[in-house]
Design a protein around this motif. Sequence first.
Motif, short mmCIF file in Angstrom:
data_model
loop_
_atom_site.label_atom_id
_atom_site.label_comp_id
_atom_site.label_asym_id
_atom_site.label_seq_id
_atom_site.Cartn_x
_atom_site.Cartn_y
_atom_site.Cartn_z
N SER A 143 58.46 -9.76 70.29
CA SER A 143 58.13 -8.93 69.12
C SER A 143 58.28 -7.46 69.48
O SER A 143 58.29 -7.10 70.66
N VAL A 144 58.42 -6.65 68.46
CA VAL A 144 58.74 -5.22 68.66
C VAL A 144 57.81 -4.37 67.77
O VAL A 144 57.50 -4.77 66.64
N VAL A 145 57.39 -3.24 68.28
CA VAL A 145 56.64 -2.27 67.49
C VAL A 145 57.44 -0.96 67.49
O VAL A 145 58.21 -0.68 68.41
N PHE A 146 57.21 -0.15 66.45
CA PHE A 146 57.93 1.11 66.27
C PHE A 146 56.92 2.26 66.35
O PHE A 146 56.01 2.34 65.52
N GLU A 147 57.12 3.10 67.31
CA GLU A 147 56.26 4.25 67.52
C GLU A 147 56.93 5.50 66.94
O GLU A 147 58.05 5.85 67.32
N PHE A 181 60.60 5.24 68.29
CA PHE A 181 60.95 4.53 69.52
C PHE A 181 60.47 3.09 69.39
O PHE A 181 59.28 2.83 69.20
N ALA A 182 61.42 2.14 69.49
CA ALA A 182 61.11 0.71 69.37
C ALA A 182 60.87 0.14 70.77
O ALA A 182 61.71 0.30 71.66
N LYS A 183 59.73 -0.52 70.95
CA LYS A 183 59.42 -1.09 72.25
C LYS A 183 58.84 -2.49 72.07
O LYS A 183 58.29 -2.83 71.01
N PHE A 184 58.96 -3.30 73.12
CA PHE A 184 58.45 -4.66 73.06
C PHE A 184 56.93 -4.65 73.02
O PHE A 184 56.27 -3.88 73.72
N ALA A 185 56.39 -5.55 72.21
CA ALA A 185 54.93 -5.60 72.03
C ALA A 185 54.26 -6.61 72.95
O ALA A 185 53.03 -6.62 73.04
N ASP A 186 55.04 -7.45 73.63
CA ASP A 186 54.44 -8.47 74.51
C ASP A 186 55.33 -8.65 75.73
O ASP A 186 56.49 -8.24 75.76
N SER A 187 54.76 -9.29 76.74
CA SER A 187 55.48 -9.47 78.00
C SER A 187 56.67 -10.40 77.87
O SER A 187 57.63 -10.31 78.65
#
Length: 217
Positions: free
Chosen positions: A211-215, A201-207
């Motif tokens: 940037s995006v992180v992958f969980e 699941f890709a989600k935004f890393a900042d408001s």
Amino acid sequence: MKGKNRMDQKRSRPGASSAASQPPRPTVQAVEQDDASAGVIEKDEIPIRRTEPVVEVRGPKAYQTTATATPRVLAIFCGDPRFQGPIRQFLEREIGVKEGQYLPFVIRGGAASFTVGNFFPKETRYVTEGAVNYVNQFSSIDRVILINHEDCGKYKLLQKAAPFFFTAVKNMVDRQRLDLASVAQHLLGVFPRHLVIEQYFAKFADSNRTSVVFEKL
């Protein structure tokens, strides 16, 4: 005598001898030209030479193909343009496959299209057949990467068109996570051979959503 006098009169007429010795003067006639005859060079017409600039004609720019196009991974993800760059980087840096080593199967909504068979059976059948065809075509594929992402437009449309689709979950993200798990089981049942299927699941890393992180699920 009368004949002689007439001859004398003709000889004595002023300008008679000079007019007879000169060739007739050409007459100028106006000639109408239509569009078809315009630009035709007449026999005595001297064409005007114009110096035209030399234009170098170039063909389309050529791009190099991928030398080793033997995909080991089938990557299924949404076509949201905000996530295309991060997904490519994620596949290369964390999954370990470069372009040519993975086969991108980009569909709107990612896993969503596999789970709407009760509402849109043709869509689910189309994407399922596409995934199976890729696996059949490339025997080198032994791994599948499923990716859903935050703020997906396809899930927003589903939430409006079929709100009961979300009754069993608390929010949209929970729906997306649940779909990843169900799609993995669905594909294991239709693929012609056993493949390793991973869910992210890709989600935004900042408001600011830069940037995006992958969980991994």
